[in-house]
Design a protein around this motif. Structure first.
Motif, PDB file in Angstrom:
ATOM      1  N   ARG A 135      24.484 -63.086 -19.190  1.00 19.77           N
ATOM      2  CA  ARG A 135      24.565 -62.117 -20.286  1.00 19.77           C
ATOM      3  C   ARG A 135      23.210 -62.075 -20.963  1.00 19.77           C
ATOM      4  O   ARG A 135      22.626 -63.135 -21.210  1.00 19.77           O
ATOM      5  CB  ARG A 135      25.658 -62.555 -21.288  1.00 19.77           C
ATOM      6  N   PHE A 139      22.162 -58.708 -28.666  1.00 18.63           N
ATOM      7  CA  PHE A 139      23.554 -58.355 -28.963  1.00 18.63           C
ATOM      8  C   PHE A 139      23.744 -58.188 -30.463  1.00 18.63           C
ATOM      9  O   PHE A 139      22.936 -58.682 -31.258  1.00 18.63           O
ATOM     10  CB  PHE A 139      24.489 -59.459 -28.446  1.00 18.63           C
ATOM     11  N   LYS A 140      24.827 -57.477 -30.803  1.00 24.48           N
ATOM     12  CA  LYS A 140      25.165 -57.328 -32.220  1.00 24.48           C
ATOM     13  C   LYS A 140      26.216 -58.380 -32.575  1.00 24.48           C
ATOM     14  O   LYS A 140      26.908 -58.882 -31.689  1.00 24.48           O
ATOM     15  CB  LYS A 140      25.740 -55.929 -32.469  1.00 24.48           C
ATOM     16  N   GLU A 142      29.033 -58.073 -33.679  1.00 24.03           N
ATOM     17  CA  GLU A 142      30.392 -57.738 -33.222  1.00 24.03           C
ATOM     18  C   GLU A 142      30.601 -57.945 -31.707  1.00 24.03           C
ATOM     19  O   GLU A 142      31.728 -57.940 -31.236  1.00 24.03           O
ATOM     20  CB  GLU A 142      30.806 -56.317 -33.638  1.00 24.03           C
ATOM     21  N   ASP A 143      29.485 -58.141 -30.975  1.00 25.08           N
ATOM     22  CA  ASP A 143      29.614 -58.391 -29.521  1.00 25.08           C
ATOM     23  C   ASP A 143      29.910 -59.862 -29.229  1.00 25.08           C
ATOM     24  O   ASP A 143      30.292 -60.218 -28.111  1.00 25.08           O
ATOM     25  CB  ASP A 143      28.300 -58.070 -28.777  1.00 25.08           C
ATOM     26  N   GLU A 144      29.691 -60.688 -30.248  1.00 30.52           N
ATOM     27  CA  GLU A 144      29.719 -62.131 -30.011  1.00 30.52           C
ATOM     28  C   GLU A 144      31.050 -62.627 -29.452  1.00 30.52           C
ATOM     29  O   GLU A 144      31.089 -63.503 -28.591  1.00 30.52           O
ATOM     30  CB  GLU A 144      29.387 -62.877 -31.296  1.00 30.52           C
ATOM     31  N   LYS A 145      32.126 -62.047 -29.957  1.00 31.77           N
ATOM     32  CA  LYS A 145      33.463 -62.460 -29.514  1.00 31.77           C
ATOM     33  C   LYS A 145      33.620 -62.257 -28.007  1.00 31.77           C
ATOM     34  O   LYS A 145      34.138 -63.129 -27.306  1.00 31.77           O
ATOM     35  CB  LYS A 145      34.521 -61.628 -30.243  1.00 31.77           C
ATOM     36  N   ASP A 146      33.156 -61.106 -27.525  1.00 33.60           N
ATOM     37  CA  ASP A 146      33.267 -60.800 -26.096  1.00 33.60           C
ATOM     38  C   ASP A 146      32.385 -61.723 -25.270  1.00 33.60           C
ATOM     39  O   ASP A 146      32.757 -62.148 -24.173  1.00 33.60           O
ATOM     40  CB  ASP A 146      32.817 -59.347 -25.818  1.00 33.60           C
ATOM     41  N   ILE A 147      31.191 -62.016 -25.816  1.00 33.75           N
ATOM     42  CA  ILE A 147      30.269 -62.907 -25.088  1.00 33.75           C
ATOM     43  C   ILE A 147      30.909 -64.283 -24.914  1.00 33.75           C
ATOM     44  O   ILE A 147      30.947 -64.840 -23.814  1.00 33.75           O
ATOM     45  CB  ILE A 147      28.914 -63.018 -25.834  1.00 33.75           C
ATOM     46  N   ASP A 150      33.696 -64.219 -22.442  1.00 33.77           N
ATOM     47  CA  ASP A 150      33.216 -64.135 -21.063  1.00 33.77           C
ATOM     48  C   ASP A 150      32.776 -65.518 -20.567  1.00 33.77           C
ATOM     49  O   ASP A 150      33.066 -65.899 -19.426  1.00 33.77           O
ATOM     50  CB  ASP A 150      32.046 -63.135 -20.979  1.00 33.77           C
TER      51      ASP A 150
END
Ligand code: UDP
Length: 240
Positions: A135, A139-140, A142-147, A150
């Motif tokens: 990855r 990132f923003k 709000e992207d952290e959760k998805d990162i 993953d």
């Protein structure tokens, strides 16, 4: 038992490269989660004014000297550090050790495409190495959760985080428990080198302890950060 020595308040392990690699291998099998930091003099200076960074360094399980300046400064400390243990070389040696095992690695950080390219190069270099996800490091919030999801879903045992210091150390500290990784290492610009985008200093520079000088002449934009180096030397000599 850790044998720690302090450089301007930062606790460093006094391991050789081989011992540091063994330590990482033992972290993989002891059931816990472990942070590995690789500070150079610039980061040691940064930690003087950044309490949060200093606390993270103190809470880490392995702190190795990624800079000849730290090895030099340790001669005024409780125990003299035997050798420089660059984070880049540590990761390479760990890859060599785990390539025939089931341990999995995740690369997080660098410009878009860099971690992916680095992962392809490393799986070619260390045949059998399992890099299960990548990855980029832009990132923003709000992207952290998805990162994190993953990383967790990938089942990675080792998470390399290359966001630059001190961002990567803070990210690791805040998110470690959600990732499921057993060993989390802040690797700075290592993905740039692994991908072939950035050349490491020729061996002769490393041998002479002049890798910092090579980086300065090849990446002059680092000059501002590097101005911390003479300040580091002066502070160490003053405190001795
Ligand atoms: N980086 C990133 N996200 C950011 C800022 C930086 O992924 O928000 C990456 C950048 O692309 C580079 C690395 O972090 O690959 C920083 O490299 P540097 O050599 O500056 O690392 P340091 O010397 O701080 O360890």
């Amino acid at each position: 038992m850790r044998k720690i020595t302090h450089v301007l308040g930062v606790p460093f392990d006094t391991y050789t490269m081989k011992e540091a690699v063994d330590r990482v291998m033992s972290f993989l099998s002891d059931g816990g989660q472990h942070i590995v930091c690789t500070p150079n003099p610039e980061i040691v200076m940064e930690a003087q004014n950044d309490k949060e960074l200093m606390e993270i360094l103190k809470a880490s399980d392995l702190v190795i000297p990624d800079g000849i300046g730290v090895v030099w400064a340790s001669k005024y400390s409780e125990i003299k550090i035997k050798e420089r243990v660059p984070g880049f070389d540590l990761t390479q040696n760990v890859f060599e050790k785990i390539k025939d095992t089931d341990y999995k690695v995740y690369f997080f950080g660098g410009a878009p495409g860099v971690a992916n390219e680095a992962s392809k190069k490393m799986m070619k270099k260390y045949e059998g190495l399992k890099i299960v996800g990548t990855r980029n490091g832009y990132f923003k919030k709000e992207d952290e959760k998805d990162i994190v999801a993953d990383i967790k879903n990938s089942g990675a045992d080792i998470l390399l985080v290359g966001l630059g210091a001190p961002k990567q150390e803070k990210w690791i500290y805040d998110n470690m428990r959600f990732t499921g990784a057993k060993v989390l290492i802040g690797v700075g610009g290592s993905f740039d080198v692994m991908s072939g985008n950035l050349k490491r200093a020729p061996k002769i520079f490393c041998k002479l302890g002049l890798e910092w000088f090579y980086r300065l002449i090849t990446q002059p934009t680092r000059i501002k950060r590097m101005m911390r180096l003479p300040k580091f030397v002066i502070k160490v000599l003053k405190e001795k």
